[in-house]
Each structure stands twice: as C-alpha cells, then as structure tokens.
Design an enzyme around this catalytic site. Structure first.
Site, PDB file in Angstrom:
ATOM      1  N   TYR A 103      -3.953  -4.504   1.573  1.00 33.20           N
ATOM      2  CA  TYR A 103      -4.259  -3.090   1.794  1.00 33.20           C
ATOM      3  C   TYR A 103      -5.216  -2.493   0.608  1.00 33.20           C
ATOM      4  CZ  TYR A 103      -3.102   2.007   1.502  1.00 33.20           C
ATOM      5  OH  TYR A 103      -3.344   3.484   1.535  1.00 33.20           O
ATOM      6  N   ASP A 175       4.744  -7.178  -0.158  1.00 33.45           N
ATOM      7  CA  ASP A 175       4.645  -5.876   0.478  1.00 33.45           C
ATOM      8  C   ASP A 175       5.105  -5.859   1.934  1.00 33.45           C
ATOM      9  OD1 ASP A 175       3.791  -3.763   1.589  1.00 33.45           O
ATOM     10  OD2 ASP A 175       1.806  -3.367   0.442  1.00 33.45           O
ATOM     11  N   LYS A 200       5.417   4.651   5.836  1.00 32.08           N
ATOM     12  CA  LYS A 200       5.062   4.349   7.100  1.00 32.08           C
ATOM     13  C   LYS A 200       6.183   4.392   7.915  1.00 32.08           C
ATOM     14  CE  LYS A 200       0.909   4.192   4.843  1.00 32.08           C
ATOM     15  NZ  LYS A 200       0.480   2.752   4.147  1.00 32.08           N
TER      16      LYS A 200
HETATM   17  C1  LIG Z   1       0.025   2.710   2.929  1.00 32.27           C
HETATM   18  C2  LIG Z   1       0.251   1.432   2.237  1.00 32.27           C
HETATM   19  C3  LIG Z   1       0.531   1.209   0.681  1.00 32.27           C
HETATM   20  C4  LIG Z   1       0.248   2.375   0.019  1.00 32.27           C
HETATM   21  O1  LIG Z   1       1.608   3.427   0.221  1.00 32.27           O
HETATM   22  P1  LIG Z   1       1.467   4.914  -0.191  1.00 32.27           P
HETATM   23  O2  LIG Z   1       2.603   5.610   0.180  1.00 32.27           O
HETATM   24  O3  LIG Z   1       0.185   5.445   0.785  1.00 32.27           O
HETATM   25  O4  LIG Z   1       1.110   5.189  -1.565  1.00 32.27           O
HETATM   26  C5  LIG Z   1       0.648  -0.073   0.446  1.00 32.27           C
HETATM   27  N1  LIG Z   1       0.764  -1.133   1.154  1.00 32.27           N
HETATM   28  C6  LIG Z   1       0.593  -0.747   2.418  1.00 32.27           C
HETATM   29  C7  LIG Z   1       0.827  -2.280   3.147  1.00 32.27           C
HETATM   30  C8  LIG Z   1       0.388   0.291   3.053  1.00 32.27           C
HETATM   31  O5  LIG Z   1       0.115   0.423   4.361  1.00 32.27           O
END
Ligand SMILES: *Cc1c(COP(=O)(O)O)cnc(C)c1O
Length: 385
Positions: A103, A175, A200
C-alpha cells in the site's frame, strides 16, 4: 467467545459485545465522553480519560481480538495511525524488511516519516522467500508483509515467512486489510502482529476511517498500547460503534464480495479489449495454491489492464462507468474503481512502480455487493465505449 463452539457468523454477531450492563441496550452505546467521574482520588471504574480508554472502544478492541483469534486488540484513528504505533517499537539503526508492492501510504510512512529517524527499510519481492532471507542482518527487527498485495493481488506464504521470522527472532507483521479476518487470519499462521485498515472491509460501508492491531503476546500488546496512549492516535467512540456494526455482517458481505469478484474476474478475462486480469482465484495465478491454502476465499479485489493502454483510453474507461464510482479506498458495499498510478500509489516513484509490475494503465476494482450482472454490464459498456 471460542471459535471451537461457534460458527464464524455467530462469532461476528456477538464479538466483543453484550447488552449494556447499565440499561440492557442491545447495541453497545456510543460513550461520547472525554472523562469519567472518580469516587475518590485513585479510584475509578476502569476508565479515567478517553485517550487511554473508552467503553465503546473497549468493546471494539475486544471484538477485533476475537475475530482475528488473538488475545489483544487495539483500535486507532486510522490504519496508518495503527502502523505508526507499530513502527514506534523500533529504534534508530533497526532494520525492517518490507514487501516491494505494498500500500502506497505504508511506503510513504516508512520512507518519508520513519526513515529520517534512522530506521532502515529494505523493500524486496516477497514472492521469492530467498529475498527475505538474504536481506536479514543482525539489525533486522521486523518483517512487514501485505497479502494479497495492493493492487497486483500477489500472494505471500504467511506460514513460510513466519518460519523465517521465528528462526531469526524477528517480529512478523501482516497487513490483513485486503483479505479481512473472514478470509485470512495471520496470527493463526504464525504472525506476531496483524494490522488492519478497518476503513475497508471491517467497517465495510465507506463511512468511517479506523485502524486496528491484534497480537497474542501481552508484552507486545502493552508496548503498542503505550504508544496508542502516549502518541494519541485513537478513534472516537462513534467511529468505534460503526466498525462494531460493520463486523456483524462481515461474513455475509465477504461471501458476496467473493462471488462477485469471481464473476467479474472471469468476465474481464474473456473480454477482447482486456489484456491482463489480476485475481488470485485464477488457477494459473502465481499465488493460487498458497491463496487456496491460507485463505477462505479469493476476495473482491480485481485489477485489469487494457490492450490499448494509452492514457487517453485508460482515462476514457475510468470516466465511463455509471454504477461503479471512481474513488480511492476499497472494501465498501458499493463498487469502486481506482487508478493506482495517479491515485492510491502516486506516492511511489514511477520507476519503482513499473519495476514492481504496476503499470500506468492498471485499473483496480473493489467489487461491491451489488448484483454482479449489473456490474458486468457497466464495465462492458465502459470498456467497449
Ligand atoms: C487503506 C489501507 C491502509 C491505510 O489505512 P487508513 O485507514 O486509510 O489509514 C493500509 N494498508 C492497506 C492495505 C490499505 O488498503
């Protein structure tokens, strides 16, 4: 709640929550308060100040731990605030090995914020585990993995990376945003830390920004919790409530995201104007066998490239969908389309992007839970022009 006695749907409906002890309210109340009355100095009911702890946040943190099958959950103001707290575990001179196609915001946090404090980041291709082994030094403290990756849907074998990390006494953080806890549980596969952008799939309705960390080890939890309070990147109670609500339907949403993702990936693959489709459910996808082993399904993220990948044509397609909205983010009930090169991944230098396979013409879809037939019709008319 034990995973052994309940199915995943039951777990998600009840995770972290019980009727409010004060009133019986079925839904966890939004404790919109910054502070708490103390009957006497040094005496309290478990809460002193809402940066340190809040009952709505506590319910969410318990739920996060339960759905990732971990012991401790922590909620943050955003996914990046959660990542920030994890990197604060490190000291100047410490080294991190991270995947080279993760990301963009994580890449920016590492290279633009923490690198200047003397933390050293090595970016390698996690498809080949030898690259990880070769990058390890006696200063390596953390391995950072994201799987499936964003936006190329590459798959990393979490169990194998965990074995490497373990052997060298290095922490492994995964992640898990793209998979969500419904599709994949990294702690069960040997990771030490799982991090989510709950913005998400966990929230799931594109109406909240929030981050999560789940770990098993108490000492590790206490250290990250220290930074949660000391640096203060905490979410408000209303945002915690929204994610608690999102978790209750995570299994149903993910099932539909997966069904729709599969239909759309196959539709795109046979489309005469499409040159390439990235989706980890294709049997000839390089990560298919690993995905089948470590994931419950293949998810709703699909990327594709057009045969005519001139910027003019890509821009035309990006502007031509009627149902699918051009926007950043993913994981919501509605379908979104994104152009990584100019949007989510614009913070990664172009040469770096192209080297990692992220071409200028790549279009990323976050497939929602609408009717697949309608989404297919929309994409077809946009691609055909
Ligand atoms: C969106 C996202 C993030 C960051 O998260 P936020 O809530 O926007 O700060 C980190 N890792 C991945 C894979 C993401 O899609």
């Amino acid at each position: 709640m034990s995973e052994n006695t309940h199915g995943i749907g039951t777990l998600y409906i009840h995770a972290g929550t019980e009727p409010d002890p004060a009133t019986g309210a079925i839904m966890t109340p939004i404790y919109q308060t910054s502070t708490y009355a103390q009957p006497a100095p040094g005496v309290n009911k478990g809460y002193e100040y809402s940066r340190s702890g809040n009952p709505t946040r506590a319910a969410l943190e318990k739920a996060l731990a339960e759905i990732e099958y971990g012991n401790y959950g922590l909620a943050f103001a955003s996914g990046l605030a959660a990542e920030d707290a994890i990197i604060r575990l490190l000291s100047p001179g410490d080294e991190v090995i991270a995947a080279n196609d993760m990301y963009g915001g994580t890449y920016r946090l590492f290279t633009k914020v923490f690198a200047k404090y003397g933390i050293v980041f090595h970016f390698v291709d996690f498809q080949n585990l030898e690259n990880i082994e070769n990058a390890i030094t006696d200063k390596t403290k953390l391995i950072w993995s994201e799987t499936p990756t964003n936006p190329l849907l590459n798959i990393t074998d979490i169990e194998k990376v965990a074995a490497i990390a373990n052997k060298h006494n290095i922490l492994l953080c995964v992640d898990n945003t793209f998979a969500s806890p419904y599709l994949q549980n990294p702690l069960k596969l040997g990771a030490d830390i799982v991090v989510h952008s709950a913005t998400k799939y966990l929230g799931g309705h594109s109406d909240v920004v929030l981050g999560a960390v789940v770990v098993n080890d108490k000492e590790l939890n206490d250290k990250i919790q220290f930074y949660q309070n000391a640096s203060g990147g905490v979410p408000g109670p209303q945002d915690c409530f929204l994610v608690l609500r999102g978790i209750k339907t995570l299994h149903l949403r993910m099932q539909r995201h997966c069904e729709n993702g599969e239909k759309i990936a196959h539709f795109l693959r046979q489309h005469p104007k499409v040159s390439k489709v990235h989706w980890c459910g294709f049997e000839d996808h390089s990560g298919y066998e690993i995905a089948k082993k470590q994931m419950r399904g293949f998810g709703g993220m699909v990327s594709f490239e057009l045969k005519n990948d001139s910027w003019e044509e890509v821009k035309r397609v990006l502007s031509s969908t009627k149902l699918i909205t051009l926007a950043e983010s993913l994981g919501g009930v509605e379908s979104l389309m994104n152009h990584p090169a100019t949007m989510t991944h614009a913070s990664i230098p172009r040469e770096e992007r192209i080297k990692n396979g992220l071409n200028d013409g790549l279009i990323r879809l976050s497939i929602g839970i609408e009717d697949a037939e309608d989404l297919i019709k929309d994409l077809d008319q946009a691609i055909n022009g």
